[in-house]
Write a protein that holds these residues in place. Structure first.
Motif, short mmCIF file in Angstrom:
data_model
loop_
_atom_site.label_atom_id
_atom_site.label_comp_id
_atom_site.label_asym_id
_atom_site.label_seq_id
_atom_site.Cartn_x
_atom_site.Cartn_y
_atom_site.Cartn_z
N UNK A 289 -0.91 11.42 2.39
CA UNK A 289 -1.03 12.72 1.72
C UNK A 289 -2.08 12.67 0.62
N UNK A 290 -2.06 11.57 -0.13
CA UNK A 290 -3.04 11.43 -1.20
C UNK A 290 -4.45 11.27 -0.64
N UNK A 291 -4.58 10.53 0.46
CA UNK A 291 -5.89 10.36 1.09
C UNK A 291 -6.46 11.69 1.54
N UNK A 292 -5.63 12.53 2.15
CA UNK A 292 -6.10 13.85 2.59
C UNK A 292 -6.50 14.72 1.40
N UNK A 293 -5.74 14.61 0.31
CA UNK A 293 -6.07 15.38 -0.90
C UNK A 293 -7.42 14.95 -1.45
N UNK A 294 -7.63 13.64 -1.55
CA UNK A 294 -8.91 13.14 -2.08
C UNK A 294 -10.07 13.57 -1.19
N UNK A 295 -9.88 13.52 0.12
CA UNK A 295 -10.94 13.93 1.05
C UNK A 295 -11.25 15.42 0.90
N UNK A 296 -10.23 16.25 0.88
CA UNK A 296 -10.44 17.69 0.74
C UNK A 296 -11.14 18.04 -0.57
N UNK A 297 -10.76 17.33 -1.62
CA UNK A 297 -11.41 17.62 -2.90
C UNK A 297 -12.88 17.24 -2.86
N UNK A 298 -13.19 16.03 -2.40
CA UNK A 298 -14.58 15.56 -2.42
C UNK A 298 -15.48 16.35 -1.48
N UNK A 299 -14.97 16.74 -0.31
CA UNK A 299 -15.80 17.37 0.72
C UNK A 299 -15.80 18.89 0.65
N UNK A 300 -14.72 19.48 0.19
CA UNK A 300 -14.62 20.94 0.22
C UNK A 300 -14.51 21.57 -1.18
N UNK A 301 -13.50 21.17 -1.95
CA UNK A 301 -13.28 21.82 -3.26
C UNK A 301 -14.41 21.54 -4.23
N UNK A 302 -14.80 20.29 -4.36
CA UNK A 302 -15.83 19.90 -5.32
C UNK A 302 -17.16 20.64 -5.08
#
Length: 344
Positions: A167-180
């Motif tokens: 779950x944390x890995x998916x959160x970090x990926x979504x933040x770096x690739x999409x949210x950021x």
């Protein structure tokens, strides 16, 4: 890269089309006189936000960022909440690392750099998320495989535990690739006039005495993505050179000095040296030749000082009777000198 801490000092490589949003977080244990947690937010290597464990709230550092957040209060509140959450995260992981590595005392530092880069011409987005511990790389997140890479054997057990937290890995990926990137684009659009501002400096050669070092001093430039160095015969020269840090001026601009020790330079070789100032994003450098006629100094030779003093005393004694008779004394003095920068 030897240490994440040094990234903050050497993150001045800029591009005309690439933009970045970076967060530098530092947690410490056994280090006095600084907060145990500090967080910095950088847009295009310009600091826009700050928080620490003492203030417990996010602070904006740019006027355009403050204006943007007036209409995005929830986003601002999320930064404050993340500041608090990261304090707890860093404290817990520092305690865990010290225990597993059998470190009962001393100073220890855990750092994180995460964020994204965006190319506004190609649209390419690159995300990054990595940790350093005690000045060395510790863990790096591979966003393609969603696994952690452990450059050090001591980090391997942490890698296994963090790899299992999907779950944390998916959160970090979504933040770096999409949210950021979404917020980076908004920040760049809103702060474009400030982020793309470039001010060239005035450059001077300064010297205290004829035998002291010559300081090549640049002041009034913006942004701080700049470098200055001495050249000899057109090649960058490092011997007998002392590089100063980039320091802030009271008006928001910056200054820097680089000193050249002249004791090893023969007078006939002066013409072979020059000082180069380079501002990122500006094509032409400012080149200043090492020329004695261009050096500014307040130094006065003892003979000149004595002659000037004697002349002044004689003239004063001759004029004193006339001034006394007239009954009029006028004293006017102009104060000249250097005004130091208001470095915080």
């Amino acid at each position: 890269m030897k240490t994440l801490f040094m990234l903050l000092l050497f993150c001045h490589v800029a591009s005309t089309v690439k933009h970045s949003l970076k967060f530098f977080l530092t947690g410490t244990s056994g280090v006095t006189n600084i907060p145990e947690f500090v967080g910095l937010g950088m847009v295009d290597d310009v600091q826009v936000g700050y928080c620490d464990s003492n203030s417990k709230t996010a602070e904006l550092k740019q006027d355009w960022m403050r204006d943007l957040m007036k209409n995005n209060t929830q986003h601002m509140e999320s930064y404050t909440q993340r500041c608090f959450n990261n304090q707890q995260f860093f404290r817990a992981n520092l305690d865990d690392l010290k225990q597993r590595l059998n470190q009962t005392g001393g100073a220890h530092i855990l750092q994180r750099m995460n964020g994204c880069e965006w190319d506004d011409e190609t649209g390419e987005v690159i995300g990054f998320h990595q940790y350093g511990y005690d000045g060395e790389d510790f863990l790096v997140l591979d966003l393609q495989t969603l696994t952690w890479t452990a450059p050090r054997q001591q980090a391997f057990s942490t890698k296994l535990r963090w790899d299992a937290d999907k779950a944390r890995l998916e959160y970090d990926k979504n933040y770096c690739i999409y949210t950021c990137p979404v917020w980076l684009k908004k920040y760049v659009h809103y702060g474009r006039s400030s982020l793309q501002r470039t001010d060239l400096p005035s450059v001077s050669l300064l010297q205290k005495t004829p035998s002291s070092t010559v300081s090549c001093h640049a002041t009034g430039f913006y942004p701080d993505r700049a470098m200055m160095y001495w050249r000899k015969d057109g090649e960058e020269h490092h011997e007998d050179v002392d590089h100063g840090e980039i320091l802030p001026n009271h008006d928001g601009s910056f200054q820097i000095s680089v000193d050249l020790i002249l004791s090893s330079v023969a007078p006939e070789d002066w013409r072979r040296y020059d000082c180069v100032f380079h501002l990122s994003g500006v094509e032409d450098d400012i080149v200043t030749k090492l020329d004695k006629a261009q050096i500014r100094t307040n130094w006065v030779s003892p003979s000149e000082f004595s002659a000037a003093g004697v002349t002044g005393v004689v003239v004063g004694l001759l004029l004193l009777p006339a001034l006394c008779i007239a009954g009029l004394f006028i004293w006017r003095r102009n104060n000249n000198g250097f005004i130091p920068a208001n470095a915080e």
